[in-house]
Design a protein around this motif. Structure first.
Motif, PDB file in Angstrom:
ATOM      1  N   PHE A 172       4.623 133.743 105.006  1.00 26.56           N
ATOM      2  CA  PHE A 172       4.223 132.338 105.114  1.00 26.56           C
ATOM      3  C   PHE A 172       4.500 131.838 106.523  1.00 26.56           C
ATOM      4  N   HIS A 173       3.430 131.527 107.263  1.00 29.03           N
ATOM      5  CA  HIS A 173       3.552 130.973 108.617  1.00 29.03           C
ATOM      6  C   HIS A 173       3.162 129.506 108.609  1.00 29.03           C
ATOM      7  N   VAL A 174       3.954 128.696 109.296  1.00 31.98           N
ATOM      8  CA  VAL A 174       3.688 127.260 109.391  1.00 31.98           C
ATOM      9  C   VAL A 174       3.677 126.829 110.850  1.00 31.98           C
ATOM     10  N   LEU A 185      11.213 119.048 107.682  1.00 28.69           N
ATOM     11  CA  LEU A 185      10.788 120.300 107.061  1.00 28.69           C
ATOM     12  C   LEU A 185      11.970 121.256 107.076  1.00 28.69           C
ATOM     13  N   GLU A 186      12.460 121.609 105.892  1.00 32.88           N
ATOM     14  CA  GLU A 186      13.576 122.543 105.785  1.00 32.88           C
ATOM     15  C   GLU A 186      13.010 123.951 105.677  1.00 32.88           C
ATOM     16  N   LEU A 187      13.222 124.755 106.696  1.00 32.58           N
ATOM     17  CA  LEU A 187      12.607 126.070 106.762  1.00 32.58           C
ATOM     18  C   LEU A 187      13.049 126.970 105.615  1.00 32.58           C
ATOM     19  N   ARG A 188      14.323 126.976 105.326  1.00 31.47           N
ATOM     20  CA  ARG A 188      14.838 127.847 104.258  1.00 31.47           C
ATOM     21  C   ARG A 188      14.286 127.426 102.891  1.00 31.47           C
ATOM     22  N   LYS A 189      14.437 126.161 102.549  1.00 31.70           N
ATOM     23  CA  LYS A 189      14.031 125.690 101.228  1.00 31.70           C
ATOM     24  C   LYS A 189      12.524 125.777 101.030  1.00 31.70           C
ATOM     25  N   SER A 190      11.779 125.783 102.139  1.00 33.24           N
ATOM     26  CA  SER A 190      10.319 125.846 102.036  1.00 33.24           C
ATOM     27  C   SER A 190       9.796 127.273 102.036  1.00 33.24           C
ATOM     28  N   GLY A 191      10.698 128.244 102.066  1.00 31.76           N
ATOM     29  CA  GLY A 191      10.281 129.640 101.985  1.00 31.76           C
ATOM     30  C   GLY A 191       9.450 130.111 103.156  1.00 31.76           C
ATOM     31  N   ILE A 192       9.708 129.549 104.334  1.00 29.66           N
ATOM     32  CA  ILE A 192       8.907 129.865 105.516  1.00 29.66           C
ATOM     33  C   ILE A 192       9.443 131.116 106.207  1.00 29.66           C
TER      34      ILE A 192
END
Length: 380
Positions: A172-174, A185-192
């Motif tokens: 998953f790239h954002v 945007l929380e990178l960890r919680k968003s599975g990024i």
């Protein structure tokens, strides 16, 4: 001067400029050199990496320094695709990505990758269900912008990230370039797995950025020649720019309490724009970043509006800064289902935390003079 083109670039903080000048003049050694000047420079890079990682809640070894958003998107998208192509060649993205991502996908298509471009709704967003429907056994990447750079639309990144946790084979790239410091945007919680940032969008200097690469993830480098940045980004590091970027990010995060003020400014501006004859709002009123408003005056040439405002020392833009000089209609507005006339006449207003209500009032006052003159020409 009233500067309302912050999505194109922000004005560097004075402290950031001073930091850059001090580091560039005092710690000018090559970080790869073994002498003390080199080790001092290397130490500053390490300290900056640690500071950025702490601000984002990630590991220092997950921060890769780049030259900005375009390079970051290209490394993430092409590097991940080429590294994973033995498992599959299917990628999912949207029709409203920044040109630096969109053109990277076009290049990958030429290399034999199959790219699914998700259509967006009238607000410029996609749904979790759309993503789930398009996932295949050979899907290797889902890549999306967080905050659209033209309209401010916020895509459901956290929800999509939760979905993708059930598909561990998919990266998953954002693209978080427009959202950072404005839309949490929380990178960890968003599975990024991969996330792109650019310094000049948060009052740093142009030519600097960084890429979050989840620990344990291996992607291909775009160019080679040195062991810098875990061999993912060869080349002598821009030490002064990196240190200045870390300071800019910290200073910008410290203004987090001003986000409500930005939301009120945006609400007030949209309300005033709606009262102007000939103006239609393209940005969604809700589910949007607090610092971007896109509107059209159908039939009017946007470059005429931009130049008329410039004559009054007011600065706005059309489309993405990377494509604003192109004469084609905005592909983002077209993707939202808007008419070609509206897509041809889009104007983007974008704030910083320093933008004031008085500045926006002056902007509206000038539009009240400019628009009737333009409409008279259009209707004559």
């Amino acid at each position: 001067m009233i500067y309302l083109d912050n999505s194109a670039t922000t004005k560097p903080f004075q402290e950031v400029i001073e930091t850059y000048a001090k580091v560039a003049s005092t710690y000018f050694g090559n970080p790869s050199s073994l002498h003390s000047l080199g080790m001092q420079a290397e130490g500053l890079i390490g300290e900056s990496r640690n500071r950025i990682a702490r601000l984002l809640g990630v590991g220092a070894n997950e921060i890769i320094f780049t030259s900005g958003g375009t390079e970051g998107n290209n490394i993430a998208i092409k590097g991940a695709a080429r590294a994973k192509q033995n498992r599959g060649k299917h990628i999912i993205t949207t029709r409203v990505e920044h040109p630096s991502a969109d053109e990277a996908f076009v290049q990958l298509e030429k290399e034999g990758f199959d790219v699914t471009y998700l259509p967006v709704d009238q607000e410029g967003s996609v749904s979790v269900e759309q993503v789930k429907k398009e996932i295949r056994s050979d899907t290797i990447i889902v890549s999306m912008i967080h905050v659209n750079n033209e309209t401010g639309t916020i895509l459901p990144i956290k929800e999509i990230g939760q979905l993708l946790k059930s598909y561990p084979q998919i990266l998953f790239h954002v693209d978080h370039v427009q959202g950072v410091t404005k839309v949490p945007l929380e990178l960890r919680k968003s599975g990024i797995d991969l996330c792109t940032f650019s310094a000049h969008k948060f009052h740093g200097l142009k030519g600097n950025g960084f890429l979050f690469v989840r620990e344990g993830l291996r992607i291909d480098a775009l160019f080679h020649g040195g062991a810098q940045e875990s061999r993912l980004r060869a080349g002598t590091e821009n030490v002064a720019g990196i240190v200045a970027m870390a300071k800019a990010l910290r200073l910008s995060f410290e203004q987090d309490n001003k986000r409500k003020e930005l939301e009120q400014l945006r609400h007030n501006l949209i309300t005033q724009l709606k009262e102007l004859e000939g103006v239609v709002i393209n940005s969604p009123e809700h589910n949007a970043a607090p610092h971007i408003v896109n509107f059209s005056i159908p039939g009017a040439k946007p470059e005429v509006i931009v130049q008329s405002l410039t004559a009054k020392d007011i600065y706005v833009s059309t489309k993405s800064a990377c494509s604003s000089k192109a004469s084609e209609p905005s592909r983002v507005l077209l993707a939202m289902g808007l008419s070609e006339e509206r897509a041809n006449s889009g104007i983007r207003v974008s704030f910083s935390f320093e933008t004031t209500a008085a500045e926006l009032d002056q902007f509206i006052a000038e539009l009240k003079v400019i628009i009737p003159e333009l409409l008279e020409v259009v209707n004559s």
